[in-house]
Design a protein around this motif. Structure first.
Motif, short mmCIF file in Angstrom:
data_model
loop_
_atom_site.label_atom_id
_atom_site.label_comp_id
_atom_site.label_asym_id
_atom_site.label_seq_id
_atom_site.Cartn_x
_atom_site.Cartn_y
_atom_site.Cartn_z
N ASN A 94 0.81 -1.21 0.00
CA ASN A 94 0.00 0.00 0.00
C ASN A 94 0.85 1.27 0.00
O ASN A 94 0.48 2.28 0.61
CB ASN A 94 -0.94 0.01 1.22
N GLY A 95 1.99 1.22 -0.66
CA GLY A 95 2.83 2.40 -0.75
C GLY A 95 2.58 3.17 -2.04
O GLY A 95 1.86 2.73 -2.94
N ALA A 111 15.39 -7.96 -8.11
CA ALA A 111 16.11 -8.61 -9.21
C ALA A 111 15.18 -9.06 -10.33
O ALA A 111 15.54 -9.06 -11.50
CB ALA A 111 16.91 -9.80 -8.68
N GLY A 112 13.93 -9.44 -9.96
CA GLY A 112 13.01 -9.97 -10.96
C GLY A 112 11.90 -9.02 -11.36
O GLY A 112 10.99 -9.42 -12.08
N GLY A 113 11.95 -7.78 -10.91
CA GLY A 113 10.90 -6.82 -11.25
C GLY A 113 10.22 -6.29 -9.99
O GLY A 113 10.80 -6.27 -8.90
N ILE A 114 8.96 -5.90 -10.12
CA ILE A 114 8.22 -5.32 -8.99
C ILE A 114 7.80 -6.41 -8.02
O ILE A 114 7.29 -7.45 -8.42
CB ILE A 114 6.99 -4.55 -9.51
N TYR A 115 8.03 -6.19 -6.72
CA TYR A 115 7.64 -7.18 -5.72
C TYR A 115 6.82 -6.57 -4.59
O TYR A 115 6.60 -7.19 -3.56
CB TYR A 115 8.88 -7.86 -5.13
N GLY A 116 6.32 -5.37 -4.75
CA GLY A 116 5.52 -4.73 -3.72
C GLY A 116 5.58 -3.23 -3.91
O GLY A 116 5.96 -2.72 -4.97
N GLN A 121 1.92 -2.85 -14.23
CA GLN A 121 0.67 -2.54 -13.54
C GLN A 121 0.07 -3.78 -12.89
O GLN A 121 -0.46 -3.71 -11.77
CB GLN A 121 -0.32 -1.92 -14.54
N LEU A 122 0.13 -4.92 -13.59
CA LEU A 122 -0.39 -6.16 -13.01
C LEU A 122 0.41 -6.58 -11.79
O LEU A 122 -0.14 -7.10 -10.81
CB LEU A 122 -0.38 -7.26 -14.06
N GLU A 123 1.72 -6.39 -11.83
CA GLU A 123 2.55 -6.77 -10.68
C GLU A 123 2.21 -5.92 -9.47
O GLU A 123 2.32 -6.38 -8.33
CB GLU A 123 4.04 -6.61 -11.04
N LEU A 124 1.79 -4.68 -9.68
CA LEU A 124 1.42 -3.81 -8.56
C LEU A 124 0.08 -4.21 -7.95
O LEU A 124 -0.22 -3.88 -6.80
CB LEU A 124 1.33 -2.36 -9.04
N THR A 125 -0.79 -4.91 -8.71
CA THR A 125 -2.09 -5.30 -8.19
C THR A 125 -2.03 -6.47 -7.22
O THR A 125 -2.96 -6.72 -6.49
CB THR A 125 -3.05 -5.67 -9.33
N GLU A 126 -0.94 -7.24 -7.24
CA GLU A 126 -0.85 -8.44 -6.39
C GLU A 126 -0.51 -8.08 -4.96
O GLU A 126 0.21 -7.11 -4.70
CB GLU A 126 0.21 -9.41 -6.95
#
Length: 493
Positions: free
Chosen positions: A360-361, A368-373, A488-493
């Motif tokens: 929620n930031g 290393a693999g992209g967006i994780y939170g 954008q999809l990685e941010l939704t998880e």
């Protein structure tokens, strides 16, 4: 070795609060064979089920018996929880003693003809100093060696290539002040309790070797005896002292084996197959409607749908960049680009320690693999940028960021020198370098900034770079579109 007097030390680790992580004497029989090889006068291991400590004592004693023709007998002895096992053969007496870990870390004053080292893998917090335990044990093992003495060491492969100053100095010490005879790289599956690559080193305290033999058994499977394989094999590689010095005394073959050159005759067929795959993927993804668990169509309203879409996007991106890589290789084959080192094309920096809040930031967290939170901390204010994975399963992967965010210390930020290279073109150069194939380390694989800085790139002029990007603008824009959707999809998880 042919010693009239033999002393030996076996260094292992079995402290009460480290039992789960310590390898101790519980190493496979095949590794014990390799460790005992320089010492063992007989062809088979004696009683391996008593533990490694028992084996080295029995073997040393048996050797002594063969040399002197003396009747000797050893009582049953089982490994205990003490940390260091030593045995001295003097006359007809066998002296066994255990040295506490703290005393071992302070340095053992007695020296030995033979050191067998099976240290713990990990970090020590002794005296509030976070140091690699295998480094501490190895340093003291070097101090324990007599002149002409021999050491066999079982170590994680991470030690062979780490770029920290203490690791480099330790490898330099072994190379310049000892005769490093062999480095034997073992398969990942050699340890049942750990998924890391390991190795065995043979060296003696004599004049340094002109060439160091390196045996690479990492891809070997179903081998009954690595000792027999070692004795019957030629070295895969031989390292010279000058090479070691130029490469910061790295003991990993990937540092020295040149990258496989492309066969330009294969590129058109590869390009054709990738183009067919790209067309097929494009055809099957444009509706963005996917079936949920009940067979009904939905627009990303379930985790399964999001996961499906992310998988398709990653395949599209990978295929698109594969096509551009083929085009780049063909283009550079027709012109005469100059050679440039990575350090002249970009400035690199490693990210920071991860914030404690990953939810929620305002800003995405890039690893290393992209967006994780996400987090409320920002250390890369640029809207777009190039990142290379530094540590873990995704190290060596190259990807774009599309909004300001937080870069973790598992990744490297790449700032292009725009007077020499266009950012999109630099990305393609980095992608085509395939740093993921040059990873180092055992359980925790990694790449270093120096690997990127010392990489040789074939660089066209700025006008040629712009011309190439203009020719493939449509494909590049499609890939960028998919990359932003994936973010954008990685941010939704």
């Amino acid at each position: 070795m042919n010693l009239n007097y033999l002393s030996a030390i076996y260094a292992s680790y079995l402290e009460q609060n480290h039992k789960e992580n310590a390898l101790c004497g519980n190493i496979p029989e095949q590794v014990t064979e390799l460790l005992l090889f320089p010492l063992n006068p007989i062809k088979e291991i004696l009683n391996p089920y008593y533990g490694t400590n028992k084996i080295i004592a029995q073997t040393s004693f048996y050797w002594r018996q063969l040399e002197q023709g003396t009747e000797m007998r050893i009582e049953s002895w089982n490994p205990k929880t003490e940390t260091i096992f030593c045995c001295n053969m003097k006359s007809d007496q066998l002296e066994i003693k255990n040295i506490p870990l703290t005393e071992w870390m302070q340095g053992v004053t007695e020296t030995f003809d033979y050191v067998m080292l099976n240290p713990p893998f990990g970090y020590s917090n002794i005296e509030k100093k976070k140091e690699r335990l295998e480094n501490l044990f190895l340093s003291h093992a070097l101090n324990c060696l007599k002149e002409g003495g021999f050491c066999t060491a079982f170590l994680p492969n991470g030690f062979l290539g780490r770029q920290s100053s203490d690791n480099i100095q330790l490898r330099k010490n072994i190379s310049l002040n000892h005769h490093l005879q062999s480095i034997i790289l073992l398969p990942k599956s050699i340890l049942s309790t750990s998924e890391i690559f390991t190795s065995v080193l043979y060296f003696s305290k004599t004049a340094p070797a002109k060439k160091i033999s390196l045996y690479d058994f990492r891809n070997k499977k179903n081998i009954n005896s690595f000792l027999k394989l070692y004795r019957s094999s030629e070295p895969n590689w031989q390292l010279e002292q000058q090479e070691l010095e130029e490469h910061q005394y790295c003991f990993l073959p990937e540092e020295y084996i040149p990258s496989k050159s492309f066969d330009f005759e294969e590129i058109p067929s590869r390009k054709k197959s990738l183009h067919a795959l790209w067309s097929e993927l494009q055809k099957n993804q444009d509706s963005r409607l996917y079936e949920d668990h009940y067979g009904q169509t939905s627009i990303f309203n379930t985790a399964k749908c999001v996961s499906t879409r992310k998988g398709q996007l990653k395949k599209l991106i990978q295929t698109g960049y594969g096509l551009l890589e083929c085009e780049l290789l063909l283009y550079c084959g027709y012109i005469q680009p100059t050679k440039e080192m990575g350090k002249s094309l970009a400035h690199l920096k490693t990210g920071d320690l991860c914030p404690t809040d990953h939810k929620n930031g305002k800003y995405p967290c890039y690893g290393a693999g992209g967006i994780y939170g996400s987090t409320n901390t920002c250390n890369i204010p640029q809207s777009t940028g190039i990142v290379i994975g530094r540590v873990g399963n995704f190290c060596g992967n190259v990807y774009w960021t599309w909004q300001p965010g937080f870069l973790s210390n598992n990744a490297i930020w790449v700032e292009p020198d725009r007077e020499k290279v266009i950012p999109d073109f630099l990305f393609l150069l980095l992608y085509s370098a395939h740093f993921q194939n040059k990873r180092r380390g055992g359980g925790q694989q990694y790449i270093t900034q120096s690997m990127i800085q010392n990489q040789i790139f074939y660089l066209p002029t700025l006008s040629q770079q712009a011309d190439f990007l203009a020719q493939h603008q449509t494909l590049l824009e499609q890939i960028h579109f998919y990359e932003q959707e994936l973010g954008q999809l990685e941010l939704t998880e």
